[in-house]
Scaffold this active site. Structure first.
Site, mmCIF file in Angstrom:
data_model
loop_
_atom_site.group_PDB
_atom_site.id
_atom_site.type_symbol
_atom_site.label_atom_id
_atom_site.label_comp_id
_atom_site.label_asym_id
_atom_site.label_seq_id
_atom_site.Cartn_x
_atom_site.Cartn_y
_atom_site.Cartn_z
ATOM 1 C CE1 TYR A 38 4.365 3.328 4.510
ATOM 2 C CE2 TYR A 38 5.229 1.919 2.768
ATOM 3 C CZ TYR A 38 4.685 2.066 4.033
ATOM 4 O OH TYR A 38 4.478 0.960 4.811
ATOM 5 C CB CYS A 39 3.082 3.486 -3.053
ATOM 6 S SG CYS A 39 3.636 4.735 -4.225
ATOM 7 C CB THR A 40 6.314 0.047 -4.994
ATOM 8 O OG1 THR A 40 5.298 -0.751 -4.409
ATOM 9 C CG2 THR A 40 7.541 -0.781 -5.298
#
Ligand SMILES: [Zn+2]
Ligand SMILES: [Zn+2]
Length: 295
Positions: A149-151
């Protein structure tokens, strides 16, 4: 020009891989912007994540061409061909607590220090460029389901593609990133705040079981108040509590406090570049003038 005329501000990157950016503006103007993008057949399926905010989140409009949307040293990977399986927020929420799952945060230190998923594996990196190097140390996780996951879900396109290339077999990515997870799944089990790349700096995503995880860089108490160090040559992004902020005059250390260049602290820890006389048409005009001269 479209953005300037409609008072849209923000940062937009155009590359051969696609389009990515964040903009702010009045609701009606943002709607015009989204329609403008969707009219182009290449961007007809572009997804937008909409959040309300009471003022512009950006000071200017920047539109740039770059060879890659996120500079990654992974230019050879094309996520349009192969990337991790996309999980929508509800699917991610269901899968993340399974036993054979590793949640991998692909963001940098200043981001995951402010907030990350409970039990997530974070990497000691200051820049996404260092991600491939760190993956070398994760070989022992190859038999597990890896959920990245990331922003906003963009870095994960490349990060998960890279994991697949390195022999990880069961790789998933949170589609739309933390921001969308906050909007659609209440942000459950995201601890702390989400670092964002505009004037807001940090946003709440968890309305289910929120928690403060970051600590003041100076005194160690719980704080998620992100500021930039007042010493412009340091300018580090750090959590510094209200009290220490005033006591240190916005500096992250005594050395930074004594730096002769130190900027005056106004309690926000946010330093606008000098924008006096800023006019978004300037660069456009300058370029057309250059074109005149070179004729
Ligand atoms: Zn403190
Ligand atoms: Zn500093």
């Amino acid at each position: 020009m479209f953005s300037v005329e409609n008072n849209i501000r923000g940062r937009i990157i155009i590359s051969d891989e696609g389009l990515n950016g964040t903009v702010s503006g009045l609701k009606a103007d943002c709607q015009k912007y989204m329609d403008f993008i969707h009219v182009d057949p290449r961007f007809s399926s572009t997804e937008f994540k909409i959040e309300s905010f009471d003022k512009h989140a950006f000071t200017k409009i920047h539109v740039r061409y770059k060879p890659e949307i996120v500079h990654s040293a992974l230019r050879h990977l094309d996520p349009n061909i192969k990337t991790g399986k996309h999980l929508n927020p509800a699917e991610f929420k269901k899968l993340k607590d399974q036993e054979d799952v590793v949640i991998l945060d692909v963001r940098s230190n200043y981001e995951h220090e402010l907030g990350h998923f409970k039990n997530a594996l974070t990497l000691d990196i200051d820049n996404f460029r260092d991600f491939p190097e760190k993956v070398k140390g994760l070989g022992h996780l190859k038999g597990k389901k890896v959920l990245t996951y990331c922003t906003g879900g963009i870095k994960c396109e490349k990060a998960s593609a890279f994991l697949l290339e390195q022999g990880f077999e069961d790789v998933y990515q949170l589609h739309g990133g933390i921001i969308k997870y906050g909007m659609e799944a209440g942000g459950e089990d995201f601890e702390g705040k989400c670092y964002v790349f505009d004037n807001r700096i940090a946003v709440e995503v968890n309305s289910v079981n929120p928690k403060v995880i970051s600590t003041c860089h100076v005194c160690g108490t719980h704080s998620d108040r992100m500021i930039n160090c007042a010493n412009p040559t340091c300018n580090d992004h750090l959590a510094i509590c209200e009290e220490c902020g005033w006591r240190m005059e916005g500096a992250c250390s005594e050395a930074c406090q004594e730096n002769p260049e130190k900027r005056p602290y106004n309690g926000t820890g946010y330093y606008q570049k000098n924008t006096n006389g800023y006019n978004p048409y300037n660069s456009i005009i300058r370029k057309s003038e250059l074109a005149e001269i070179s004729k």
